[in-house]
Design an enzyme around this catalytic site. Structure first.
Site, mmCIF file in Angstrom:
data_model
loop_
_atom_site.group_PDB
_atom_site.id
_atom_site.type_symbol
_atom_site.label_atom_id
_atom_site.label_comp_id
_atom_site.label_asym_id
_atom_site.label_seq_id
_atom_site.Cartn_x
_atom_site.Cartn_y
_atom_site.Cartn_z
ATOM 1 N N ILE A 248 0.864 -1.179 0.000
ATOM 2 C CA ILE A 248 0.000 0.000 0.000
ATOM 3 C C ILE A 248 0.900 1.227 0.000
ATOM 4 O O ILE A 248 1.698 1.422 0.922
ATOM 5 C CB ILE A 248 -0.926 0.036 1.225
ATOM 6 N N GLU A 249 0.808 2.021 -1.048
ATOM 7 C CA GLU A 249 1.463 3.328 -1.094
ATOM 8 C C GLU A 249 0.394 4.353 -0.704
ATOM 9 O O GLU A 249 -0.492 4.675 -1.491
ATOM 10 C CB GLU A 249 2.006 3.608 -2.491
#
Length: 360
Positions: A322-323
């Site tokens: 997850i960015e």
């Protein structure tokens, strides 16, 4: 205010003390270069060998200040909601009390909020943009950029990019010790912080999903990051030395093999997380294979998924990154909103992962 390294470790202790029946503190064996010990907190009411598990990583890159706070916050939210038999709400991402119970009673969540405590301490006190760990500079190297290794290029997956990829693949890593951003290290898994993540996987075969929380793009990524995905030619894979001179180039008819079923699982779970993120305040992170961001080697998510392919006795672990958010160190009011997005995504994953993975 963002948590510092000492406060993160205190939070782990305090959460365990407040909820001893639903937590366990786990201490990896490898101290950092500066002598720190970064611990994990297992959250779940069932014994570790009875239910599947998710490994949640944060703080791999020092300058990304939100992910460690997000993981501590989520652990605290889940434990308090479970204790009080209440639900959780993150914007319009709402989870009922029975769903919170389901998460804690049918899974174990391994929170590793700050994989790189040396780097975080340096970023928060000396150089805010610092990304790597604090491995001492090699003999003969000078300058502050010669310190450190990018931990998310140090895992034992196609680590030697100069040998494993086409010269024009433009892999986002470096074999130059003084590269300030993406130096891969002197050897695969050379770093104690990397080995601590490997140790967690080795010693907890119940782990079936790994999420490495980073910032900031934003996007939710699934396997693979080394090349475009393909589900047609099994021989075209990271173990095939015939691809060492050509791997990693876009649209060349050669890609990294992933079974169609596994690809569908990865995409579906990533989309579940993104739906939960979007419900918080309308921000659409989007979903992509990790290669869509840029080609990589030595990353945690691809290493985690590759393990069962190199060792048939290893558990298959679906890897995600997850960015979160759109800046490394937003003001804390914005950080709190991003923390809600990450929390919603991870609760959604915890609810859906067993159903999606085990129903096929």
């Amino acid at each position: 205010m963002y948590l510092n390294v000492t406060e993160i470790e205190s939070a782990i202790t305090n959460l365990h003390d407040a909820h001893p029946g639903a937590t366990e503190i786990i201490t990896p064996p490898h101290p950092t270069h500066e002598g720190r010990t970064a611990r994990l907190l297992r959250v779940g009411t069932r014994p570790v060998d009875e239910v599947p598990a998710i490994l949640l990583l944060g703080g791999m890159h020092a300058r990304e200040w939100v992910p460690p706070d997000a993981l501590i916050s989520l652990a605290a939210d889940l434990l308090e909601a479970h204790s009080l038999a209440t639900g959780l709400g993150y914007g319009a991402s709402a989870f009922t009390a029975p769903q919170v119970t389901q998460v804690l009673d049918s899974l174990n969540l391994f929170f590793f909020p700050c994989v790189n405590p040396d780097g975080r301490a340096f970023s928060q006190t000396t150089s805010a943009t610092w990304r790597k760990n604090r491995r001492p500079a090699p003999a003969g190297s000078t300058g502050p950029s010669c310190v450190g290794v990018d931990l998310n290029r140090n895992f034992d997956f196609l680590w030697d990019h100069t040998a494993k990829f086409a010269p024009n693949a433009h892999v986002h890593t470096s074999d130059k010790p003084c590269d300030v951003q993406v130096y891969r290290g002197p050897a695969a898994a050379s770093e104690p912080e990397t080995r601590n993540v490997v140790w967690a996987l080795d010693n907890h075969p119940q782990i079936e999903w790994l999420v490495d929380v980073h910032s900031a793009v934003p996007v939710i990524l699934h396997n693979w990051g080394c090349d475009q995905n393909q589900s047609v030619t099994p021989a075209d894979n990271f173990r095939n030395p015939d691809l060492d001179a050509v791997r990693g180039r876009p649209d060349d008819g050669i890609g990294e093999f992933i079974p169609e079923q596994d690809l569908q699982i990865g995409v579906e779970l990533a989309e579940q997380m993104n739906d939960a993120v979007r419900a918080v305040r309308g921000v659409d992170y989007g979903v992509d294979a990790a290669y869509g961001l840029y080609p990589t080697s030595g990353t945690s998510d691809d290493y985690a998924y590759s393990r069962h392919l190199t060792d048939p006795a290893a558990t298959k672990v679906f890897g995600f990154t997850i960015e979160c958010g759109d800046t490394f160190q937003p003001d804390f009011g914005e950080a709190e909103q991003v923390i809600q997005e990450v929390s919603a995504a991870l609760v959604a994953l915890a609810l859906k992962a067993p159903e999606v993975t085990h129903s096929v």
